[in-house]
Design an enzyme around this catalytic site. Structure first.
Site, PDB file in Angstrom:
ATOM      1  N   ASP A 148      16.780  -1.393 -16.376  1.00 42.90           N
ATOM      2  CA  ASP A 148      16.803  -2.741 -15.822  1.00 42.90           C
ATOM      3  C   ASP A 148      17.446  -3.737 -16.790  1.00 42.90           C
ATOM      4  O   ASP A 148      17.401  -3.555 -18.004  1.00 42.90           O
ATOM      5  CB  ASP A 148      15.356  -3.152 -15.523  1.00 42.90           C
ATOM      6  CG  ASP A 148      15.232  -4.452 -14.766  1.00 42.90           C
ATOM      7  OD1 ASP A 148      15.822  -4.549 -13.683  1.00 42.90           O
ATOM      8  OD2 ASP A 148      14.535  -5.355 -15.262  1.00 42.90           O
ATOM      9  N   GLU A 162      21.667  -1.646 -15.309  1.00 40.93           N
ATOM     10  CA  GLU A 162      21.910  -2.766 -14.405  1.00 40.93           C
ATOM     11  C   GLU A 162      22.792  -3.783 -15.116  1.00 40.93           C
ATOM     12  O   GLU A 162      22.358  -4.438 -16.062  1.00 40.93           O
ATOM     13  CB  GLU A 162      20.602  -3.425 -13.978  1.00 40.93           C
ATOM     14  CG  GLU A 162      20.833  -4.566 -12.992  1.00 40.93           C
ATOM     15  CD  GLU A 162      19.619  -5.447 -12.796  1.00 40.93           C
ATOM     16  OE1 GLU A 162      19.511  -6.076 -11.722  1.00 40.93           O
ATOM     17  OE2 GLU A 162      18.784  -5.546 -13.711  1.00 40.93           O
ATOM     18  N   GLY A 205       0.768  -1.233   0.000  1.00 34.57           N
ATOM     19  CA  GLY A 205       0.000   0.000   0.000  1.00 34.57           C
ATOM     20  C   GLY A 205       0.800   1.284   0.000  1.00 34.57           C
ATOM     21  O   GLY A 205       0.236   2.371   0.135  1.00 34.57           O
ATOM     22  N   ASP A 230       2.815   4.452  -1.612  1.00 34.24           N
ATOM     23  CA  ASP A 230       2.387   5.223  -2.774  1.00 34.24           C
ATOM     24  C   ASP A 230       3.204   6.504  -2.921  1.00 34.24           C
ATOM     25  O   ASP A 230       4.093   6.802  -2.115  1.00 34.24           O
ATOM     26  CB  ASP A 230       0.890   5.546  -2.686  1.00 34.24           C
ATOM     27  CG  ASP A 230       0.475   6.099  -1.320  1.00 34.24           C
ATOM     28  OD1 ASP A 230       1.254   6.875  -0.735  1.00 34.24           O
ATOM     29  OD2 ASP A 230      -0.618   5.747  -0.845  1.00 34.24           O
TER      30      ASP A 230
END
Length: 619
Positions: free
Chosen positions: A333, A362, A166, A168
């Site tokens: 990524d 990465e 949850g 944010d």
């Protein structure tokens, strides 16, 4: 005024003469809008909707914009057009989809005016703070969250390791003051783009819409406002972007334009994860192909970056976020898993449009030679050139996690091994443009166990090294309060909530009064070093000079424009006395200020060390 009336007429013509107009549903238009005056005037507009491939696109009300090409794809659910915007001014116009002479759909489109801000990207003068939005903090009530989560495949939140928790954008924004106090100058957030997957969507790496912030984090507008506020506090923002793959619920895969949009004709074939095969002079063609074209997982279809339509789509998506939100950098990524030529072109296109903009890739390879292959101007890759400015120094991460646990000798253990690793920097085209770190969201935390977390000296030594050796240092959220975890359970355990980010947390480490004594020791030490390092050009850009180990002590210095910072660090659990004669070139005075103790240190012949003591001397 003429352009306005033409647009109105186009809109009317699009809906009044043809009863079919209301029956054609457009599901996606990407990019959602664009800007006039971009360096590359060619713009790909991808339109997705059931059966629209039968229609012919045409522009109405466009001034200085024309259709250059319409790409042919297998699916009848796409219209992919290339517009020429050279010389065009900001404007609104319509894209018409026509069947013969009838207009069946009118799609409004906008070329916006550019804000024209200067690029202020991240480099070795920064300290980057990596956080995971879902696990950092929440800034919304349960009632607000229920609305944000409504309609998403994962529409619940809880506290299980692999569930959404949850966190944010509102939570990230509320704690910018904490990061500013800590001394952070750049934030890297794991992906905030939509991941509308049926499970484990919290991490963000299975993107289902490249132009939409995940509604469970917030809106595009909220993301932009967070970036703006970070900037107002002198903090840069690095956006995590994924080109190698997407989530299997991305419309581009569910209803792919052509089989060749994804590797192996859009059919799952797993990668070997052997990224060394790309630069290996002895590697077989099959090993290279499986590394680059193999899918990361079946849930993450592998984009075919060698397909120009795919490359254009992804490059434009990254530029859209730079232009729209004003981000200061990108973390890409799984970099070596992408098509090499596609990524080279991307780096060049970004540099042309935004000179000085930095991208870190990465490069999870466990040796310096393998990592260095991917850096711009690497002699090891010649005649190929990735054009990627910054790579990730995984070898140093592993070294820092182990050498502080060993008793240093002159040859094989502790800082003797660190000395050997640093002496290999000649393989890098630019060793100061590598991202250095103690841990990240995919590795064990630097403090992997409670027992090690209680040994704060271990962290103090590693952080001092991280912040004063070459490179761009990065912290992982919670490092600064001694959070610990390892991969023995699952990756979700590495990504636990920051303490105090949720209502009802007993321990609020965002505040001084909420920290335990041990957490305060971690935080205060980190804050001291980060704020000292901020604006310190000597440790950011200075030449690195280091010495072989004597008496278990590693000595090195950073020198820049007549200033010197010299680090002396005892790699043993014993007291030590070090003769200073060999270090004359990095001890330019008989007295220096020690950053750690905030005291003057006399440098008369020898220097005494307590077990594991660190001196950071500034001249």
């Amino acid at each position: 005024m003429k352009n306005f009336f033409v647009s109105v007429l186009c809109s009317l013509f699009g809906f009044l003469p043809c009863n079919a107009a209301g029956k054609v549903a457009i599901e996606h238009v990407h990019p959602t809008f664009w800007w006039a005056g971009m360096q590359n005037p060619e713009l790909q507009v991808l339109i997705h909707g059931r059966g629209i491939g039968e229609f012919v696109p045409e522009l109405c009300g466009a001034q200085g914009v024309s259709i250059k090409n319409v790409a042919k794809v297998q699916s009848k659910n796409y219209v992919i057009i290339y517009l020429d915007t050279k010389g065009a001014q900001p404007q609104n116009f319509n894209i018409l989809l026509k069947s013969g002479k009838k207009v069946v759909k009118t799609i409004p489109y906008e070329l916006k005016k550019r804000e024209g801000r200067a690029v202020n990207s991240f480099d070795a003068s920064d300290v980057v703070y990596l956080l995971m939005p879902d696990r950092f903090a929440t800034g919304t009530t349960d009632k607000q969250k229920a609305k944000m989560y409504a309609g998403m495949k994962e529409s619940k939140w809880g506290q299980a390791d692999m569930d959404r928790h949850g966190g944010d954008i509102a939570g990230m924004r509320q704690h910018l003051d904490y990061l500013q106090e800590l001394g952070v100058t750049a934030i890297w957030s794991t992906p905030t783009l939509e991941n509308d997957m049926d499970n484990q969507s919290y991490h963000g790496y299975a993107i289902t819409n490249f132009y939409r912030t995940d509604p469970r984090f917030g809106t595009n507008e909220e993301y932009k406002a967070w970036v703006d506020e970070a900037h107002s506090r002198g903090i840069k923002v690095i956006k995590d972007i994924v080109f190698n793959h997407c989530g299997y619920d991305n419309f581009l895969y569910v209803d792919h334009p052509s089989d060749d949009w994804f590797s192996f004709d859009s059919k799952f074939t797993g990668t070997t994860y052997k990224t060394g095969a790309v630069g290996d002079p002895h590697a077989s063609a099959m090993d290279r192909k499986l590394t680059v074209d193999g899918w990361f997982t079946e849930a993450m279809p592998d984009f075919n970056g060698a397909n120009k339509l795919v490359a254009d789509y992804l490059i434009q998506a990254s530029m859209w976020w730079i232009e729209y939100a004003g981000i200061d950098g990108i973390r890409q990524d799984t970099y070596p898993y992408n098509d090499f030529d596609f990524m080279r072109r991307w780096c060049l296109d970004i540099e042309k449009q935004y000179p000085g903009f930095n991208i870190v890739g990465e490069t999870w390879i466990n040796n310096s030679v393998g990592v260095s292959y991917w850096q711009k101007d690497s002699p090891l890759a010649a005649p190929k050139n990735s054009e990627l400015k910054t790579v990730m120094d995984f070898p140093l991460m592993y070294m820092l996690g182990s050498c502080v646990d060993e008793e240093t000798d002159s040859w094989d253990y502790g800082f003797a091994r660190l000395y050997e690793l640093m002496s290999m920097d000649r393989v890098y085209a630019n060793p100061n443009s590598v991202l250095t770190f103690l841990a990240n969201h995919d590795t064990n935390r630097f403090q992997p166990t409670k027992e090690k977390a209680e040994n704060v000296t271990r962290y103090k030594q590693a952080l001092a090294l991280l912040l004063t050796l070459r490179g761009i240092p990065q912290l992982y959220y919670g490092d600064e309060i001694g959070m610990y975890a390892n991969k023995s359970v699952n990756d979700g355990a590495l990504r636990q909530n920051f303490l105090g980010g949720w209502q009802g947390d007993k321990n609020n480490a965002f505040t001084a009064e909420g920290r335990t004594k041990l957490q305060a020791e971690y935080f205060d030490y980190t804050k001291k070093l980060l704020n000292w390092r901020k604006g310190n050009k000597t440790v950011a850009y200075g030449d690195l000079v280091h010495y072989t180990i004597r008496e278990g002590v590693y000595v090195y210095a950073r020198r820049y424009q007549g200033r010197t910072v010299t680090v002396l660090i005892n790699g043993t659990g014993k007291e030590a006395t070090l003769g200073l004669a060999p270090y004359a070139e990095v001890l330019p005075a008989k007295e220096a200020n020690d950053i750690i103790s905030c005291e003057k240190v006399k440098l008369n012949g020898s220097l005494s060390f307590a077990p594991r003591q660190i001196y950071i001397l500034e001249f």
